[in-house]
Write an enzyme that holds these catalytic residues in place. Structure first.
Site, mmCIF file in Angstrom:
data_model
loop_
_atom_site.group_PDB
_atom_site.id
_atom_site.type_symbol
_atom_site.label_atom_id
_atom_site.label_comp_id
_atom_site.label_asym_id
_atom_site.label_seq_id
_atom_site.Cartn_x
_atom_site.Cartn_y
_atom_site.Cartn_z
ATOM 1 N N SER A 1 77.662 -17.451 -26.406
ATOM 2 C CA SER A 1 76.730 -18.573 -26.338
ATOM 3 C C SER A 1 75.490 -18.287 -25.497
ATOM 4 C CB SER A 1 77.434 -19.818 -25.789
ATOM 5 O OG SER A 1 77.779 -19.648 -24.427
ATOM 6 N N LYS B 1 75.739 -21.871 -18.739
ATOM 7 C CA LYS B 1 74.596 -22.250 -19.566
ATOM 8 C C LYS B 1 73.320 -22.157 -18.725
ATOM 9 C CE LYS B 1 77.403 -23.647 -22.916
ATOM 10 N NZ LYS B 1 77.578 -22.807 -24.132
#
Length: 298
Positions: A83, A153
């Protein structure tokens, strides 16, 4: 004879008291005293302690230091997914700064952060079952934890920001468009798979997105949960500051320059100014009224 007998007993004693080979009586007495001193044996240097006896102590100190470093300073984390490509690859080990949050530092736009699952983000994720050795090494920080459900993230917006991304458009923060070409995965669009916004990020929370936008279940995909996809800063473990492993991928993780654009802080910068105007307005009106009354009386 009595005198002869007496003289015979005295002679050996006289020889013992007399120093030989010209040695002074003082030196002889000192040598004799040193040899007979009960403290002379205790003054000898002690035998050094065996290395094997000190080894458990050294290991214990090292483990305590490693645990303190992991708890308060730096912790290693393993990247389990794609990701955050190309910034981070699956299997990379990153070092996370856990010290600055202790001093009240808040996550900033553009930082790559590790945070605990806010709830519902990793419900379907499978975590491997580590063995005893892996559990111990992860406990003291010498190995990334395999059991904790943590995510990594990039922070796009912080408390007070308004973040938005329309189809075929860039991500905007407080109306300022971000140029994400330096970190977004090649070939990805900023948000065509999941447009969103405008969203006002509550104070004490952050909006996060993965660099591999088409392969990241980030804030965009959890807007139905409490917080509307934002993450509480209390859940943030710390900022990832460096890729430490493998060696050939060693790199720092700086904040991209697009997050330093002029005007990106405009929304938060207006708040102190607005408060100042609101506070000064009654004072100005009161002064004008006083001046007017004075002129009328005159």
């Amino acid at each position: 004879m009595v005198v002869g007998a007496r003289s015979g007993h005295d002679e050996p004693e006289d020889r013992a008291e007399r120093p030989e080979n010209g040695e002074s009586s003082e030196a002889a007495g000192r040598t004799e005293s040193d040899g007979d001193s009960p403290d002379s044996a205790g003054a000898a240097p002690g035998k050094p302690r065996s290395f094997w006896k000190e080894l458990p102590l050294l290991i214990g100190i090292a483990l305590i230091l490693a645990l303190l470093i992991k708890t308060f300073l730096v912790q290693a984390f393993s990247i389990p997914s794609d990701s955050m490509q190309d910034t981070l690859q699956r299997g990379d080990r990153v070092l996370v700064d856990k010290l600055t949050p202790w001093f009240g530092s808040e996550p900033q736009r553009g930082e790559v952060v590790v945070f605990h699952d806010p709830g519902g983000w990793l419900e379907s994720a499978q975590t491997p079952t580590p063995n005893v050795a892996q559990k111990f090494l992860s406990f003291i920080g010498l190995m990334p934890s395999a059991e904790e459900k943590d995510l990594i993230k990039r922070v796009i917006a912080v408390g007070g920001d308004t973040v938005e991304c329309k189809e075929n458009g860039p991500v905007t923060v407080n109306g300022v468009a971000l140029d994400e070409t330096s970190f977004i995965y090649p070939g990805n669009t900023p948000c065509n798979d999941e447009p969103f916004g405008p969203i006002k990020v509550p104070e004490g929370r952050i909006w996060v997105m993965g660099d591999h936008r088409q392969n990241s279940l980030d804030s965009r995909y959890h807007q139905e949960l409490p917080g509307q996809g934002t993450v509480s800063t209390d859940e943030v473990v710390g900022r990832a500051i460096v890729v430490a492993w493998p060696i050939n991928r060693w790199a720092t993780l700086p904040i991209p320059s697009t997050f330093d654009q002029p005007g990106i802080n405009a929304a938060t910068g207006l708040v102190p100014g607005a408060l100042g105007v609101a506070g000064a307005l009654p004072l100005v009106l009161w002064r004008r009224k006083r001046l007017t009354n004075g002129h009328t009386a005159g």
